[in-house]
Design a protein around this motif. Structure first.
Motif, short mmCIF file in Angstrom:
data_model
loop_
_atom_site.label_atom_id
_atom_site.label_comp_id
_atom_site.label_asym_id
_atom_site.label_seq_id
_atom_site.Cartn_x
_atom_site.Cartn_y
_atom_site.Cartn_z
N LEU A 120 0.82 -1.18 -0.23
CA LEU A 120 0.01 0.08 -0.05
C LEU A 120 0.77 1.31 0.16
O LEU A 120 0.57 2.34 0.52
CB LEU A 120 -0.98 -0.02 1.27
CG LEU A 120 -2.06 -0.92 1.10
CD1 LEU A 120 -2.71 -1.14 2.68
CD2 LEU A 120 -2.97 -0.76 0.16
N ASP A 121 2.13 1.35 -0.57
CA ASP A 121 2.87 2.38 -0.53
C ASP A 121 2.62 3.45 -1.37
O ASP A 121 2.79 4.58 -1.36
CB ASP A 121 4.35 1.93 -0.99
CG ASP A 121 5.11 0.77 0.14
OD1 ASP A 121 4.62 0.75 1.20
OD2 ASP A 121 5.90 -0.09 -0.53
N GLN A 122 1.64 3.09 -2.24
CA GLN A 122 1.40 4.06 -3.28
C GLN A 122 0.01 4.96 -2.67
O GLN A 122 -0.32 6.05 -3.34
CB GLN A 122 0.93 3.35 -4.57
CG GLN A 122 1.77 2.58 -5.19
CD GLN A 122 1.27 1.66 -6.69
OE1 GLN A 122 0.75 2.62 -7.45
NE2 GLN A 122 1.05 0.61 -6.64
N VAL A 123 -0.45 4.51 -1.67
CA VAL A 123 -1.66 5.14 -1.19
C VAL A 123 -1.41 5.51 0.30
O VAL A 123 -0.70 4.56 1.03
CB VAL A 123 -2.88 4.73 -1.56
CG1 VAL A 123 -2.84 3.02 -0.76
CG2 VAL A 123 -4.06 5.56 -1.17
N ARG A 124 -1.99 6.70 0.91
CA ARG A 124 -1.99 6.75 2.43
C ARG A 124 -3.66 6.66 2.59
O ARG A 124 -4.50 7.17 2.36
CB ARG A 124 -1.79 8.44 2.58
CG ARG A 124 -1.79 8.88 4.07
CD ARG A 124 -1.67 10.27 4.07
NE ARG A 124 -1.81 10.56 5.57
CZ ARG A 124 -0.60 10.87 6.26
NH1 ARG A 124 0.55 10.89 5.89
NH2 ARG A 124 -0.86 11.20 7.46
N VAL A 125 -3.65 5.28 3.57
CA VAL A 125 -4.83 4.86 3.97
C VAL A 125 -5.67 5.79 5.16
O VAL A 125 -4.94 6.14 6.16
CB VAL A 125 -4.90 3.35 4.22
CG1 VAL A 125 -6.02 2.90 4.78
CG2 VAL A 125 -4.07 2.67 3.01
N LYS A 126 -6.88 5.97 4.87
CA LYS A 126 -7.68 6.56 5.85
C LYS A 126 -8.45 5.99 6.54
O LYS A 126 -9.17 6.37 7.56
CB LYS A 126 -8.24 8.02 5.20
CG LYS A 126 -9.28 7.63 4.30
CD LYS A 126 -10.00 8.96 3.65
CE LYS A 126 -11.09 8.90 2.65
NZ LYS A 126 -11.54 10.07 2.23
N ALA A 127 -9.02 4.60 5.83
CA ALA A 127 -10.08 3.86 6.79
C ALA A 127 -10.04 2.57 6.13
O ALA A 127 -9.32 2.19 4.80
CB ALA A 127 -11.48 4.55 6.34
#
Length: 448
Positions: A120-127
């Motif tokens: 998931l390095d390509q995205v900053r997860v919020k939920a």
């Protein structure tokens, strides 16, 4: 999530109620150090490695190995997820389908150890969200990422795609900002920032509206629904509930599947604030304050007796603020009068559906919305339903629970059932920020 949706028909009082009662949103910035606690069934390691796999926890116990900046939590049916303020996702629990984002071949005795989900390095997860067999993450750009294994199309990646051993972006939703996703046993619903609803996965029984109607198959077998049953018959009913998923798996041979997210056609003229999936039914909260339900109604989980499994409003006298669905029951946080003299409004919980283990928290007709009177005087802000139990977080940042106590899933120190809401006393003194229920376990996020 609620502040992201705007609509002219959403009146000012409704907006202010949402802001007032949901200011703890899981997307908020974490200002304090946090910790995650768990309790309930430990058979799949979903409690974390404070407990040996197979050992239940009857009171809330801290999950070790997690960072001290967890901002939100999610409970799959048999596994757990935590999202940090830096946008990382940690996972632990069942991994037979790769839902932890680690190899299926990883030793079972390590399932209960929280680890970062790689890829998931390509995205900053919020939920995050999860079902029994997959996990999902929503990026701060509104992108949806999924991983795990589901022959029912829950991944939503493409026709015939049944597994994703590393997080994969749902490309068909590229350019669409997702703010909420919810999973049933085989289907999924996603809500966009502008209030649209997408659905995909197993579509039998009308759980996705008219999608897949031509491929319709039989729905779930009935469960006994008797809120006045003895403890012996309740145990029998719980055993029946535990068999239902495996029985469905055997019966679903020629499954009607929607392989990629598609707009729910019947709802295109409306805007929505929330979505929730039960085992085989769906709930949608509209901006105008109406709740729509569809899917199987064997356990009265649609809250109505008309129009079969089609998408139609649930008639109720309370104004809903948020929705949740257990296996066969529904829980709604509503605006209710708190002072009849002054007309001041507060919040309460309304429930309906299957009540075989007192998971509605009340007596009375189970097929129609009814107020959980055991919470009078409290101000619920969120609610979550498991297989046969329910939990609610109040404005005092306290946790209440009711329903089946088997495996310690109520956190009350015993396996006894609770027909009405009971304060989870082992969490007294903690500032509870969020609480979520899996099928038979629970996660609690607290400030330290």
């Amino acid at each position: 999530m609620f502040s992201l949706v705007k609509r002219a028909s959403l009146d000012t009082s409704f907006k202010s109620s949402i802001r007032r009662h949901f200011c703890f949103s899981t997307n908020s910035t974490v200002l304090k150090k946090t910790a995650v606690y768990s309790f309930g069934d430990g058979s799949n390691g979903a409690l974390g490695d404070h407990s040996t796999i197979g050992v239940d926890a009857y009171e809330a116990t801290r999950v070790p190995r997690l960072p001290d900046d967890v901002s939100s939590i999610a409970a799959g049916h048999y596994h757990s997820l935590a999202v940090t303020s830096d946008g990382e996702v940690w996972a632990w629990g069942r991994n037979d389908e790769g839902q932890l984002g680690r190899p299926i071949s990883s030793p079972r005795d390590t399932w209960n150890q929280p680890e970062i989900v790689k890829g998931l390095d390509q995205v900053r997860v919020k939920a995050a969200s999860a079902s029994g067999v997959i996990s999902a993450a929503i990026g701060d750009d509104g992108s949806l990422w999924v991983w795990g294994k589901s022959k029912r199309g829950q991944l939503g990646l493409a026709e015939g795609m049944t597994d994703a051993m590393t997080p994969s972006k749902v490309e068909v939703l590229a350019g669409t900002e997702i703010v909420k996703v919810s999973f049933g046993w085989g289907h999924a619903l996603a809500q966009t920032k502008d209030g649209r609803v997408y659905g995909w996965g197993y579509s039998a029984g009308g759980r996705l509206g008219d999608m897949g109607k031509a491929l319709e198959t039989s729905s779930s077998p009935p469960l006994v629904n008797n809120s006045t049953a003895t403890s012996q018959t309740r145990s029998s009913m719980l055993d029946e509930a535990e068999k239902i998923v495996s029985e469905q798996m055997e019966k679903e041979k020629n499954m009607p599947i929607i392989w990629e997210p598609s707009l729910v056609q019947e709802l295109q003229h409306l805007k929505f604030l929330d979505v929730a999936c039960g085992l085989d039914h769906s709930l949608m909260l509209c901006c105008d304050g109406k709740i729509y339900s569809c899917g199987d109604n064997t356990y009265n989980q649609l809250g109505r007796v008309t129009e079969g499994s089609k998408i139609f409003p649930v008639e109720m006298s309370f104004r809903p603020l948020s929705i949740s669905a257990g296996l066969g029951h529904c829980l709604i946080v509503c605006e209710v009068p708190s002072d009849e003299t002054t007309g001041e409004m507060g919040t309460g919980v309304v429930s309906w559906g299957w009540n075989g283990c007192s998971q509605l928290g009340r007596r009375g007709p189970d097929g129609h919305p009814g107020l959980v009177e055991g919470l009078v005087g409290e101000r619920p802000v969120s609610v979550s339903g498991g297989r046969v139990h329910s939990i609610v977080l109040t404005s005092k940042k306290e946790l209440w629970a009711w329903g089946s106590g088997r495996n310690g899933r109520l956190g009350l120190g015993s396996s006894a059932d609770e027909p009405e809401p009971a304060l989870v006393e082992c969490l007294e003194g903690f500032e509870v920020l969020q609480a979520v229920a899996g099928f038979d376990h629970n996660l609690v996020l607290v400030a330290e």
